[in-house]
Design an enzyme around this catalytic site. Sequence first.
Site, PDB file in Angstrom:
ATOM      1  CG  HIS A  17     -35.365  23.310  27.377  1.00 28.00           C
ATOM      2  ND1 HIS A  17     -35.613  23.990  26.213  1.00 28.00           N
ATOM      3  CD2 HIS A  17     -34.114  23.678  27.743  1.00 28.00           C
ATOM      4  CE1 HIS A  17     -34.569  24.731  25.908  1.00 28.00           C
ATOM      5  NE2 HIS A  17     -33.643  24.563  26.829  1.00 28.00           N
ATOM      6  CG  HIS A  19     -28.955  23.632  28.737  1.00 26.93           C
ATOM      7  ND1 HIS A  19     -28.511  23.776  27.448  1.00 26.93           N
ATOM      8  CD2 HIS A  19     -30.121  24.334  28.812  1.00 26.93           C
ATOM      9  CE1 HIS A  19     -29.353  24.538  26.761  1.00 26.93           C
ATOM     10  NE2 HIS A  19     -30.345  24.888  27.572  1.00 26.93           N
ATOM     11  CG  LEU A  20     -28.092  16.337  31.553  1.00 27.13           C
ATOM     12  CD1 LEU A  20     -27.983  14.852  31.228  1.00 27.13           C
ATOM     13  CD2 LEU A  20     -28.261  16.517  33.061  1.00 27.13           C
ATOM     14  CG  ASN A  45     -26.507  24.381  24.403  1.00 27.85           C
ATOM     15  OD1 ASN A  45     -26.775  23.395  25.096  1.00 27.85           O
ATOM     16  ND2 ASN A  45     -26.548  25.605  24.870  1.00 27.85           N
ATOM     17  CE  LYS A 107     -33.543  24.913  21.457  1.00 24.48           C
ATOM     18  NZ  LYS A 107     -33.122  25.072  22.826  1.00 24.48           N
ATOM     19  CG  HIS A 145     -33.390  29.953  21.637  1.00 22.05           C
ATOM     20  ND1 HIS A 145     -32.807  29.809  22.879  1.00 22.05           N
ATOM     21  CD2 HIS A 145     -33.544  31.293  21.464  1.00 22.05           C
ATOM     22  CE1 HIS A 145     -32.605  31.008  23.418  1.00 22.05           C
ATOM     23  NE2 HIS A 145     -33.044  31.918  22.571  1.00 22.05           N
ATOM     24  CG  HIS A 183     -36.500  28.699  26.542  1.00 18.92           C
ATOM     25  ND1 HIS A 183     -36.690  29.446  25.419  1.00 18.92           N
ATOM     26  CD2 HIS A 183     -35.304  28.091  26.384  1.00 18.92           C
ATOM     27  CE1 HIS A 183     -35.663  29.298  24.618  1.00 18.92           C
ATOM     28  NE2 HIS A 183     -34.809  28.479  25.174  1.00 18.92           N
ATOM     29  CG  LEU A 228     -30.094  35.043  26.666  1.00 16.74           C
ATOM     30  CD1 LEU A 228     -28.931  34.915  25.700  1.00 16.74           C
ATOM     31  CD2 LEU A 228     -30.870  36.334  26.406  1.00 16.74           C
ATOM     32  CG  ASP A 256     -33.378  26.958  29.372  1.00 17.57           C
ATOM     33  OD1 ASP A 256     -32.483  26.210  28.941  1.00 17.57           O
ATOM     34  OD2 ASP A 256     -33.479  28.152  29.045  1.00 17.57           O
ATOM     35  CG  HIS A 260     -23.261  29.357  32.525  1.00 20.24           C
ATOM     36  ND1 HIS A 260     -22.557  29.156  31.358  1.00 20.24           N
ATOM     37  CD2 HIS A 260     -24.559  29.460  32.162  1.00 20.24           C
ATOM     38  CE1 HIS A 260     -23.392  29.154  30.333  1.00 20.24           C
ATOM     39  NE2 HIS A 260     -24.621  29.332  30.792  1.00 20.24           N
TER      40      HIS A 260
HETATM   41  O1  DOR Z   1     -30.126  31.005  29.512  1.00 23.23           O
HETATM   42  C1  DOR Z   1     -29.825  30.150  28.697  1.00 23.23           C
HETATM   43  N1  DOR Z   1     -28.788  29.310  28.901  1.00 23.23           N
HETATM   44  N2  DOR Z   1     -30.527  30.076  27.564  1.00 23.23           N
HETATM   45  C2  DOR Z   1     -30.181  29.259  26.569  1.00 23.23           C
HETATM   46  O2  DOR Z   1     -30.840  29.259  25.570  1.00 23.23           O
HETATM   47  C3  DOR Z   1     -28.945  28.434  26.658  1.00 23.23           C
HETATM   48  C4  DOR Z   1     -28.578  28.188  28.059  1.00 23.23           C
HETATM   49  C5  DOR Z   1     -27.177  27.642  28.217  1.00 23.23           C
HETATM   50  O3  DOR Z   1     -26.826  26.680  27.520  1.00 23.23           O
HETATM   51  O4  DOR Z   1     -26.432  28.155  29.036  1.00 23.23           O
HETATM   52 ZN    ZN Z   2     -32.027  25.899  26.990  1.00 22.08          ZN
END
Ligand code: DOR
Ligand code: ZN
Length: 353
Positions: A17, A19-20, A45, A107, A145, A183, A228, A256, A260
Amino acid sequence: MQSPIDTLTITRPDDWHLHLRDGAVLDSVVADTARQFARAIIMPNLRPPVTTTELAHAYRDRIYSALERAGLSTTSFTPLMTLYLTDNTSADEVVRASKSGFVHGIKLYPAGATTNSDAGVTDLLGKCVPALEAMQATGMPLLVHGEVTDPEIDLFDREAIFIDRIMIPLRRAFPALKVVFEHLTTSDGVDYVREAAGPVAATITAHHLLYNRNALFQGGMRPHWYCLPVLKRERHRLALLQAASSGSGRFFLGTDSAPHAKGLKENACGCAGCYTALHAMELYATAFDSVGSLDKLEAFASLNGPAFYGLPVNQGTLTLNREAYTIPAELPMADTTVVPLAGGESLGWKVAL
Ligand code: DOR
Ligand code: ZN
């Protein structure tokens, strides 16, 4: 007395799991992941979300280009692509994804549950039945999720309520559907996944194994611990740690990791997500070591995931040494800065180069 393990060599792990992201930061993020993991399930996403096999193919090409720009071989890392389920995902699209050979999951983001989830599902068992039927028939896993978005429900209860309101009816309607509860954060989730009949598994992050919700408020508000589903009470953390190190094949590694920009986390309305791709295996080793279960790390990180997804186990190995490692306080990424989870702090494990 038995001497502690100082070196641990395991089959090369995968991240189930991840996020790239996309665009300018992709090169740094993919390089951090590929240094530790052979494969990763790539979350869809983006803006706009990856809703079709064609979009997943284009995203996969961008990931391979980023690997090359980072000086890494395209055979050193395999992105396992996913699609973003919407109210309109057709059965045909699921069949196309299944035949592609590179899409490995679809997803479910309940609309509004988290970052870039506005296009998510509003009524799973009302609107997504054709897609779910096709997924069950083709063996395409649903990656969930698992939080309700009802504003009446307390943030800390959203996973437990999701089990009753969505997971149980979903699995009653589609008993052969492969489901990954992503997660996992609560003892309620652990109990459900451990006992459910049929093909159900869960990923667990390093941060939910290492921290409880006090971490968010220790000495002040700490936005880099905000993700989250949010961190929970200590008893939930202990249940997750027990599950991850239990030897059960139903639990496996999913970071996960979700970067950011520093300014978007240290903000009046900070984004959810912890960046752990840089030091994921050091964090997991620290968590397993804390309960004397380093011998269970390989199954969790390298064996259980491939077994559930029906993929071969990786060829290479990864070695961790017991040595002091200070996590960088900040990481420059393209024209921005990302703060890794626990940046500036020290860990007792380091991946060997
Ligand atoms: O903390 C999180 N960040 N939970 C998620 O489900 C998405 C992820 C994100 O894409 O930033
Ligand atoms: Zn995630």
